[in-house]
Motif scaffolding. Structure first.
Motif, PDB file in Angstrom:
ATOM      1  N   GLY A  57       0.959  -1.247   0.159  1.00 12.17           N
ATOM      2  CA  GLY A  57      -0.217  -0.037   0.316  1.00 12.17           C
ATOM      3  C   GLY A  57       0.915   1.438   0.101  1.00 12.17           C
ATOM      4  N   PHE A  58       1.937   1.553   0.496  1.00 14.72           N
ATOM      5  CA  PHE A  58       2.445   2.317   0.774  1.00 14.72           C
ATOM      6  C   PHE A  58       3.290   2.570  -0.556  1.00 14.72           C
ATOM      7  CE2 PHE A  58       7.277   3.157   1.250  1.00 14.72           C
ATOM      8  CZ  PHE A  58       7.585   4.469   1.399  1.00 14.72           C
ATOM      9  N   ALA A  59       3.446   1.566  -1.204  1.00 17.42           N
ATOM     10  CA  ALA A  59       4.220   1.365  -1.936  1.00 17.42           C
ATOM     11  C   ALA A  59       3.698   1.974  -3.756  1.00 17.42           C
ATOM     12  CB  ALA A  59       4.914   0.039  -2.708  1.00 17.42           C
ATOM     13  N   ARG A  60       2.257   1.454  -3.289  1.00 22.29           N
ATOM     14  CA  ARG A  60       1.076   2.002  -4.183  1.00 22.29           C
ATOM     15  C   ARG A  60       0.644   3.546  -3.883  1.00 22.29           C
ATOM     16  NH1 ARG A  60      -3.352  -0.913  -2.778  1.00 22.29           N
ATOM     17  NH2 ARG A  60      -2.164  -2.315  -3.840  1.00 22.29           N
ATOM     18  N   ALA A  61       0.990   4.155  -2.502  1.00 21.45           N
ATOM     19  CA  ALA A  61       0.843   5.711  -2.408  1.00 21.45           C
ATOM     20  C   ALA A  61       1.994   7.021  -3.738  1.00 21.45           C
ATOM     21  CB  ALA A  61       0.336   5.766  -1.116  1.00 21.45           C
ATOM     22  N   VAL A  62       3.145   6.131  -3.114  1.00 23.75           N
ATOM     23  CA  VAL A  62       3.963   6.329  -3.879  1.00 23.75           C
ATOM     24  C   VAL A  62       4.519   6.251  -4.891  1.00 23.75           C
ATOM     25  CG1 VAL A  62       6.918   6.141  -4.418  1.00 23.75           C
ATOM     26  CG2 VAL A  62       6.021   5.812  -1.571  1.00 23.75           C
ATOM     27  N   ARG A  63       3.862   5.453  -6.266  1.00 24.04           N
ATOM     28  CA  ARG A  63       3.473   5.275  -7.659  1.00 24.04           C
ATOM     29  C   ARG A  63       2.039   6.688  -7.841  1.00 24.04           C
ATOM     30  NH1 ARG A  63       2.467   0.453  -7.954  1.00 24.04           N
ATOM     31  NH2 ARG A  63       0.754  -0.147  -7.979  1.00 24.04           N
ATOM     32  N   GLU A  64       1.714   6.313  -6.756  1.00 21.82           N
ATOM     33  CA  GLU A  64       0.497   7.387  -7.453  1.00 21.82           C
ATOM     34  C   GLU A  64       0.420   8.843  -7.009  1.00 21.82           C
ATOM     35  OE1 GLU A  64      -2.458   5.993  -5.005  1.00 21.82           O
ATOM     36  OE2 GLU A  64      -3.577   4.350  -5.634  1.00 21.82           O
ATOM     37  N   ALA A  65       1.238   9.134  -6.591  1.00 18.74           N
ATOM     38  CA  ALA A  65       2.587  10.500  -6.208  1.00 18.74           C
ATOM     39  C   ALA A  65       3.379  10.948  -7.517  1.00 18.74           C
ATOM     40  CB  ALA A  65       3.284  10.680  -4.914  1.00 18.74           C
ATOM     41  N   GLY A  66       3.702   9.705  -8.735  1.00 15.32           N
ATOM     42  CA  GLY A  66       4.450  10.429  -9.632  1.00 15.32           C
ATOM     43  C   GLY A  66       5.610   9.415  -9.866  1.00 15.32           C
ATOM     44  N   VAL A  67       6.049   8.896  -8.399  1.00 13.99           N
ATOM     45  CA  VAL A  67       7.220   7.731  -8.448  1.00 13.99           C
ATOM     46  C   VAL A  67       6.816   7.184  -9.604  1.00 13.99           C
ATOM     47  CG1 VAL A  67       8.963   6.847  -6.349  1.00 13.99           C
ATOM     48  CG2 VAL A  67       7.860   9.071  -6.510  1.00 13.99           C
ATOM     49  N   PRO A  68       8.356   6.865 -10.276  1.00 14.26           N
ATOM     50  CA  PRO A  68       7.838   5.522 -11.174  1.00 14.26           C
ATOM     51  C   PRO A  68       7.959   4.256 -10.685  1.00 14.26           C
ATOM     52  CG  PRO A  68       9.417   6.479 -11.915  1.00 14.26           C
ATOM     53  CD  PRO A  68       9.167   7.434 -10.626  1.00 14.26           C
TER      54      PRO A  68
END
Length: 361
Positions: free
Chosen positions: A8-19
């Motif tokens: 879930g943390f990794a998904r939040a990072v991806r949704e913030a713009g980090v690939p």
């Protein structure tokens, strides 16, 4: 801390713009497993971030997700990150290190491939958690259809109004002909999941597949459960977290792990939802083992109705992936002639194949 929290943390990072793709997420999980939760900040930073511009975004999401007090930790020096994370860290490895990395990545890939082909009923608790994580990364999408709406295009039919408006703007002088073409929109996806007692071992994986589909297109996906009655669970599956969505769906299904009345449930769907537009031109997926308590002829009638409405009708039977299986059950034999595709749903690889079948034009 659970694997679901880290994903879930990794998904939040991806949704913030980090690939942060699936490979980086796997690298982060391996790094946390090696370094421990005390070095969670650095494990995620070294694997999820690809360039310096990603660092402030990562810091902001980390502070929001775990709290600002957790990120102020010294850089770990003694433990060594797993070599799977090396391709995402800056620098050019030596030839010897590159060979070692290729070997370890190959082992990891082989492990994932083996997990992809295993029946979900034979998985350990840790393997089941890994499969759930990979299912959450799926994004099942349907083929497109031509919409009634039109937009300006370089080729296509002539747009008389657009051409006249262009002539008026140019003072009545002739201009190039304006043209327009139809928009293309994804087809609706309808998932009908059998939650009877015989489908209990596979219900969790199929429900998580449905959750991934709803997450991708919340307004273009409908999910119903089939048992002794029909239940719509689309709204419950709109929770962002897969575990929360599972719990919400289980709370609204009154016949979970009960009996099977496929024909009656399909009739209820067609009478209330299908013929009113939900199934018209849609990709309809029925997930069931085909065990029917009632008359198979009744199920055949409902499948014929559904086949006339749907653009594509797919049947998913987990037992199809087992050696020696034949569709001899009365309900399965009655339904099969009206299906466009007949696929298995017993493993991660089979569900990935199902996503490809759904996207097929």
């Amino acid at each position: 801390m659970t694997v679901a929290s880290l994903v879930g943390f990794a998904r939040a990072v991806r949704e913030a713009g980090v690939p942060a793709d699936a490979h980086r997420v796997q690298a982060m999980l391996d790094a946390v497993d090696t370094l421990g939760l005390d070095d969670l900040y650095w494990a995620g930073r070294l694997t999820l971030c690809a360039e310096p511009d990603d660092l402030p975004v990562y810091d902001r999401v980390f502070a929001s997700y775990f709290g600002p007090k957790r990120r102020h930790q010294p850089m770990p020096t003694t433990p060594r990150l797993p070599s799977m994370a090396a391709p995402f860290v800056g620098g050019t490895p030596s030839s010897e290190e590159q060979g070692q990395d290729d070997e370890v990545v190959g082992v990891s890939t082989s492990r994932v491939e083996i997990l992809r082909t295993r029946d979900v009923t034979a998985l350990t608790a840790r393997e089941r958690a890994e499969v759930r994580r990979l299912l959450a990364l799926l994004a099942p999408g349907t083929a497109t259809r031509r919409s009634r709406r039109r937009r300006p295009a370089s080729r296509g039919e002539i747009d008389p109004r657009g051409t006249v408006r262009a002539m008026i703007r140019s003072g009545g002088e002739p201009t190039a002909l304006r043209r327009r073409g139809r928009l293309r929109r994804p087809r609706r996806l309808v998932l009908l999941l059998d939650v009877s007692g015989s489908m209990t071992p596979y219900a969790d994986a199929l429900m998580r597949f449905a959750h991934a589909a709803v997450r991708r297109r919340p307004t273009g996906t409908e999910v119903f459960t089939l048992g002794t009655r029909l239940t719509r669970v689309t709204r419950a599956l709109r929770h962002r977290d897969p575990d929360a969505a599972q719990a919400a769906a289980a709370a609204v299904i009154p016949d979970w792990h009960g009996g099977t009345r496929l024909a009656d449930s399909l009739k209820a769907f067609l009478d209330r939802w299908g013929q009113r537009g939900t199934a018209r031109g849609a990709v309809v997926v029925v997930c069931s083992d085909g065990w029917e308590r009632g008359d198979p002829a009744h199920l055949e009638q409902q499948m014929e109705r559904l086949n006339r409405l749907a653009y594509r009708l797919v049947w998913v039977n987990p037992h199809r992936g087992k050696d020696g299986y034949a569709p001899l059950a009365g309900g399965m034999a009655a339904a099969l002639p009206y299906c466009d595709d007949f696929v298995a749903g017993h493993s991660l690889g089979a569900l990935e194949e199902l996503a490809e079948v759904i996207a097929r034009a």
